[in-house]
Design a protein around this motif. Structure first.
Motif, PDB file in Angstrom:
ATOM      1  N   GLY A  82       0.951  -1.456   0.184  1.00 55.17           N
ATOM      2  CA  GLY A  82       0.129   0.427   0.265  1.00 55.17           C
ATOM      3  C   GLY A  82       1.063   1.596   0.218  1.00 55.17           C
ATOM      4  N   ALA A  83       2.101   1.766  -0.524  1.00 56.21           N
ATOM      5  CA  ALA A  83       2.758   2.544  -0.945  1.00 56.21           C
ATOM      6  C   ALA A  83       2.362   4.142  -1.258  1.00 56.21           C
ATOM      7  N   VAL A  84       1.059   3.785  -2.485  1.00 56.30           N
ATOM      8  CA  VAL A  84       0.481   4.303  -2.896  1.00 56.30           C
ATOM      9  C   VAL A  84      -0.630   5.213  -1.698  1.00 56.30           C
ATOM     10  N   TYR A  85      -0.705   5.116  -0.682  1.00 62.96           N
ATOM     11  CA  TYR A  85      -1.203   5.593   0.207  1.00 62.96           C
ATOM     12  C   TYR A  85      -0.348   6.375   0.737  1.00 62.96           C
ATOM     13  N   GLY A  86       0.390   6.356   1.205  1.00 62.69           N
ATOM     14  CA  GLY A  86       2.093   7.519   1.731  1.00 62.69           C
ATOM     15  C   GLY A  86       2.351   7.967   0.457  1.00 62.69           C
ATOM     16  N   PHE A 115      -5.920   2.718  11.636  1.00 66.37           N
ATOM     17  CA  PHE A 115      -6.946   3.388  10.363  1.00 66.37           C
ATOM     18  C   PHE A 115      -6.387   2.186   8.947  1.00 66.37           C
ATOM     19  N   PRO A 116      -7.150   0.710   9.540  1.00 68.47           N
ATOM     20  CA  PRO A 116      -6.973   0.503   8.400  1.00 68.47           C
ATOM     21  C   PRO A 116      -7.199   1.312   6.906  1.00 68.47           C
ATOM     22  N   PRO A 117      -6.850   0.829   5.749  1.00 68.03           N
ATOM     23  CA  PRO A 117      -6.963   1.821   4.525  1.00 68.03           C
ATOM     24  C   PRO A 117      -7.845   0.897   3.401  1.00 68.03           C
ATOM     25  N   LEU A 118      -9.177   0.958   4.085  1.00 65.10           N
ATOM     26  CA  LEU A 118     -10.551   0.192   3.634  1.00 65.10           C
ATOM     27  C   LEU A 118     -11.732   1.225   2.884  1.00 65.10           C
ATOM     28  N   ILE A 129      -9.725   2.638  -8.890  1.00 69.30           N
ATOM     29  CA  ILE A 129      -8.500   2.248  -7.487  1.00 69.30           C
ATOM     30  C   ILE A 129      -8.053   3.591  -7.129  1.00 69.30           C
ATOM     31  N   ASP A 130      -7.565   4.820  -8.434  1.00 65.23           N
ATOM     32  CA  ASP A 130      -7.119   5.460  -7.683  1.00 65.23           C
ATOM     33  C   ASP A 130      -8.349   6.195  -6.970  1.00 65.23           C
ATOM     34  N   GLU A 131      -9.463   5.947  -7.576  1.00 65.07           N
ATOM     35  CA  GLU A 131     -10.263   7.261  -6.503  1.00 65.07           C
ATOM     36  C   GLU A 131     -10.742   6.281  -5.163  1.00 65.07           C
ATOM     37  N   MET A 132     -10.512   5.335  -5.298  1.00 68.62           N
ATOM     38  CA  MET A 132     -10.208   4.678  -3.535  1.00 68.62           C
ATOM     39  C   MET A 132      -9.487   4.764  -2.735  1.00 68.62           C
ATOM     40  N   VAL A 133      -8.032   4.820  -3.497  1.00 69.12           N
ATOM     41  CA  VAL A 133      -7.016   5.358  -2.774  1.00 69.12           C
ATOM     42  C   VAL A 133      -7.175   7.344  -2.373  1.00 69.12           C
ATOM     43  N   ALA A 134      -7.523   7.476  -3.478  1.00 70.12           N
ATOM     44  CA  ALA A 134      -7.957   9.336  -3.015  1.00 70.12           C
ATOM     45  C   ALA A 134      -8.511   9.188  -2.171  1.00 70.12           C
TER      46      ALA A 134
END
Length: 187
Positions: free
Chosen positions: A14-18, A146-149, A159-164
């Motif tokens: 999940g490096a994309v979150y950082g 805060f699990p990134p659910l 996926i980009d929209e979910m991450v954003a």
């Protein structure tokens, strides 16, 4: 004064979150201080094709994980909050047990001792009892697990929209002015 946000990136998936957290924080005018563990660099390379230099370029300042004398290691450093995105179970365990064995875990410990917002975006499933107990310990100390659910009620198309949206929710949680998470409007 510009608000400061400490961002940690560990070796959990999940490096994309950082990465997205750093980018969005910049847009919102937060000054970011980044600490990336060696496993975080490996994972960012695997998942995003980024090396340490590319990750560090996304932050206003970066600090080596072994530099326990860096500014973010002190309670006198005025940071509004810290987010570890993603947070490995190893890092969670270190924070839960006060093992300030590197700069990232020391900075997290500082957030807890100073009663500042600490958000751990933990990444692991399924969870074992040690994970759950460590999450409880951090919560009892004032941290936020805060699990990134992803939320699906706003019908994300990618996926980009979910991450954003997840990143916006975290930024709202740390009190960032201008954060815009999708809000549930009811039926």
């Amino acid at each position: 004064m510009t608000r400061r946000l400490v961002v940690g990136i560990t070796g959990a998936t999940g490096a994309v979150y950082g990465l997205q957290l750093l980018r969005r924080a910049r847009v919102l005018g937060l000054r970011t201080h980044l600490v990336v563990t060696p496993a975080g660099v490996l994972n960012a390379h695997h998942e995003l094709g980024l090396d340490r230099r590319a990750l560090e370029a996304e932050a206003d300042e970066s600090h080596a994980p072994g530099d326990v004398g860096a500014c973010v290691a002190s309670g006198s450093f005025d940071a509004a909050a810290m987010v570890v995105a993603p947070c490995s179970m190893k890092t969670l365990a270190a924070v839960a047990h006060g093992l300030s064995d590197n700069l990232l875990t020391r900075a997290a410990d500082v957030m807890l001792k100073e009663r500042r917002r600490l958000v751990l975006m933990v990444r692991e499933t399924p969870l074992n009892l040690a994970h759950l107990r460590n999450m409880t310990a951090v919560t009892e100390m004032g941290g936020v697990i805060f699990p990134p659910l992803p939320a699906f009620y706003h019908r994300p198309a990618s996926i980009d929209e979910m991450v954003a949206d997840t990143v916006e929710r975290v930024l709202a949680l740390v009190g960032a002015d201008g954060a815009q998470p999708q809000r549930w409007q009811g039926l």
